[in-house]
Design an enzyme around this catalytic site. Structure first.
Site: not given
Ligand code: AMP
Length: 484
Positions: A117-118, A257, A42, A16
Site C-alpha cells: 500500500n503506497g 477521506y 480498493g 490499497c
Molecule cells: P470529484 O467528483 O472528482 O470532485 O471527486 C470528489 C469526490 O470523490 C468526493 O465526494 C470525495 O469523497 C471523493 N474522493 C476524493 N478523493 C478521492 C480519491 N482519491 N479516491 C476516490 N474518491 C475520492
C-alpha cells in the site's frame, strides 16, 4: 508501449488495503474477512497467498473480495497457517490480472509473496536499472521493483535482502510479505501509510486499518511504527529499525477521506476527527441556512459535526445507493458522470424550499459536487451552500492516493469564486489548513515541521519525487493520455 514507458498500460500509484495473519488454522478465511473490511481501500481486485509449511497457494482475481473469496472452495484450497492479502484500487482504465497483488516470486531461499500500500517515487528509475541488469518484469506495478531488488541483492537472508532493497526505494510504503518462515510488515521511514498489529487466538495479524481486526474479533496491539520492520514467525514478533530516522508524516487525507470512520488510525479515532473537522468548518465558514445535508458517505461525519456546532438540523437529504462502486474509481469521464447519477438521489421532502448547506469531504475534479448541486436544486432548494471538510486539493498525491494531474484538479485551476460559479452554488467555502490541524488536536500547521503529509493541500512534499525530477513521465500522465 511497454518498451518505452513500462507503467503506461497501468498506473503504479495506488491506495490499497493489506492484511496478513500468522499462526492460525483458518488463515485464508480470516484474510478474506480482513480484506472485506478493507474493501473501501480498493475495489478493483483482490488476492490472497497462503503458506502451509510446505507449499504456497494463491488466488488473485479482479473484482470485490466477496465475489472472489465468498466461495468456500476457494478458501479451502488456500491451505495454511499463514496468509497475506491485498485489495487493489486504481483509477486507470486497465487493471490486468498480472498486476493483482500479492505478487509472488520463487527465490533460492523459497517463496516470497508481497503486498504493497503506497507508491514508490523512484520506481521508474530503479526499474530501468533493473531491466538493464537483465531483470524480466512480469507486471507493471512498482511493487515488483522491490521483488527484483530483493532477488538481486547480494545479502544472504531474505530479511537482509529486503532491507537492502528498501534502502534503495523512496516513497510511501506499508508492506506485508510472506516467506517460508515469516510474515513481515514494514512501514516507510516517514510512516505515510497506516499499518496495525493485532492478535487473535495467539496468532499475529497485520492490517492497514483497525476495522480489519474488528471484523475477526482480533485485539489491537499497536501500530507498526514509521521505519519499523516487524518479523512474525514461530518465535513470536521481532522488531528491527534499520532505516535512518525521519520526521513522521502520516497522510492527513486518511483522516479526511480514505480510512473507514470506525477505524482508529495512528491512535486517532477517524470518526471523531471527522466530526471535529465539521465543527471547525462551521466555526470558520458560517452561513445562514435551514438544514445541513452530507454528500454520503464521505461527508456524513463532518456534516454531523457541522450541524451540531452550527445548531442546525442534520438530514440525510441525499441517499446513496450502496451497490455502485466509488464514483471516483470509474476510469473514464463519461462513466464517472453516469456513476454519480446512479449513485445518489435527493429526498425532495427534506430539501424543498430550504436553504441547504451541503457538506463533502473534498472536491477533486468537481464532478460529484456539480451533479449533487444540480440534484439538490431540482429537489427545490432555495439556496445551496457548499462547505468542504478539507482545504482545497491543489496538488497531486505521489504517495499512494490516486489524484489526477494538477490541470484536472478544480482547485488548482480556479479561484474560489470561479469554482462556486462552475459548481453553481450560492457560496463555496473550504476548511483552512490550520483549521484542519486544529481538528487533529494541534495548535495549527507548523510550517517548519508539519506533523502530517498534507502535500495534496500544501504542495509540501516530504519525500523527494525522484522520478518527477528526472523528467520521468508520471502515472497521472498516463491516465490523462488514456482519458484523452
Ligand atoms: P470529484 O467528483 O472528482 O470532485 O471527486 C470528489 C469526490 O470523490 C468526493 O465526494 C470525495 O469523497 C471523493 N474522493 C476524493 N478523493 C478521492 C480519491 N482519491 N479516491 C476516490 N474518491 C475520492
Amino acid at each position: 508501449m511497454l518498451g518505452t514507458n513500462p507503467f503506461d498500460d497501468d498506473h503504479l500509484h495506488e491506495e490499497c488495503g493489506v492484511f496478513g495473519i500468522y499462526g492460525h488454522d483458518d488463515a485464508a478465511a480470516h484474510a478474506a474477512l480482513g480484506l472485506h473490511a478493507l474493501q473501501h481501500r480498493g475495489q478493483e481486485a483482490a488476492g490472497i497467498v497462503t503458506f502451509d509449511g510446505k507449499h504456497f497457494h494463491n488466488h488473485r482475481a479482479l473484482g470485490l473480495v466477496s465475489d472472489n473469496f465468498g466461495d468456500g472452495k476457494v478458501i479451502q484450497n488456500l491451505k495454511g497457517y499463514a496468509a497475506i492479502g491485498h485489495n487493489r484500487y486504481s483509477t486507470t482504465g486497465e487493471t490486468v490480472l498480472r498486476n493483482v497483488q500479492p505478487l509472488f516470486a520463487d527465490f533460492e531461499s523459497g517463496g516470497f509473496a508481497i503486498g504493497h500500500n503506497g507508491n514508490l517515487t523512484n520506481a521508474r528509475a530503479l526499474r530501468r536499472q533493473l531491466v538493464h541488469r537483465g531483470c524480466l518484469f512480469q507486471s507493471t506495478t512498482d511493487t515488483e521493483v522491490i521483488v527484483h531488488l530483493v532477488a538481486t541483492s547480494l545479502y544472504s537472508t531474505v530479511i537482509d535482502r529486503l532491507i537492502d532493497a528498501l534502502k534503495q526505494v523512496e516513497g510511501a510504503y506499508s508492506l506485508i510479505a510472506l516467506t517460508n518462515e515469516s510474515l513481515i510488515g514494514v512501514r516507510d521511514p516517514h510512516g505515510v501509510r497506516p499499518l496495525v498489529i493485532g492478535e487473535l487466538d495467539g496468532a499475529h495479524i497485520l492490517a492497514s486499518e483497525s476495522c480489519a481486526l474488528d471484523i475477526i474479533g482480533a485485539t489491537f496491539i499497536r501500530n507498526v511504527e514509521a521505519g519499523e520492520i516487524v518479523i512474525i514467525n514461530e518465535d513470536g514478533l521481532h522488531s528491527i529499525r534499520p532505516f535512518l530516522k525521519r520526521p513522521q508524516r502520516f497522510c492527513i487525507f486518511e483522516y479526511i477521506y480514505f480510512a473507514r470512520p470506525d477505524s482508529i488510525v495512528e491512535g486517532t479515532d477517524v470518526y471523531e476527527t471527522r466530526k471535529r473537522i465539521g465543527a471547525e468548518l462551521a466555526r470558520e465558514c458560517h452561513v445562514d441556512a435551514d438544514v445541513v445535508i452530507p454528500v454520503p458517505d464521505s461527508g456524513v461525519p463532518a456534516a454531523i459535526g457541522y450541524a451540531a456546532e452550527a445548531g442546525l438540523p442534520f438530514e440525510l437529504g441525499i441517499i446513496r445507493n450502496h451497490y455502485v462502486g466509488r464514483t471516483f474509481i470509474e476510469p473514464r469521464d463519461q462513466i464517472r458522470h453516469l456513476g454519480v447519477k446512479l449513485k445518489h438521489n435527493a429526498n425532495a421532502r427534506l430539501i424543498d424550499g430550504k436553504r441547504v448547506v451541503l457538506i463533502d469531504d473534498s472536491i477533486v475534479r468537481g464532478t460529484t459536487s456539480t451533479k449533487i448541486v444540480e440534484m439538490v436544486r431540482q429537489a427545490g432548494a432555495k439556496e445551496v451552500h457548499m462547505r468542504i471538510a478539507s482545504p482545497p486539493t491543489t496538488h497531486s498525491c505521489f504517495y499512494g492516493v490516486d489524484t489526477p494531474e494538477r490541470d484536472e484538479l478544480l482547485a488548482a485551476q480556479h479561484s474560489l469564486d470561479e469554482m462556486a460559479r462552475l459548481i453553481k452554488v450560492d457560496s463555496l467555502a473550504y476548511l483552512s489548513i490550520d483549521g484542519l490541524y486544529r481538528a487533529m488536536g494541534e495548535a495549527g500547521r507548523n510550517s517548519e515541521t508539519p506533523q502530517y503529509c498534507d502535500a495534496c493541500f500544501s504542495g509540501d512534499y516530504p519525500i523527494r519525487l525522484a522520478d518527477q525530477e528526472d523528467g520521468e513521465s508520471t502515472a497521472q500522465l498516463s491516465l490523462l493520455a488514456e482519458l484523452g
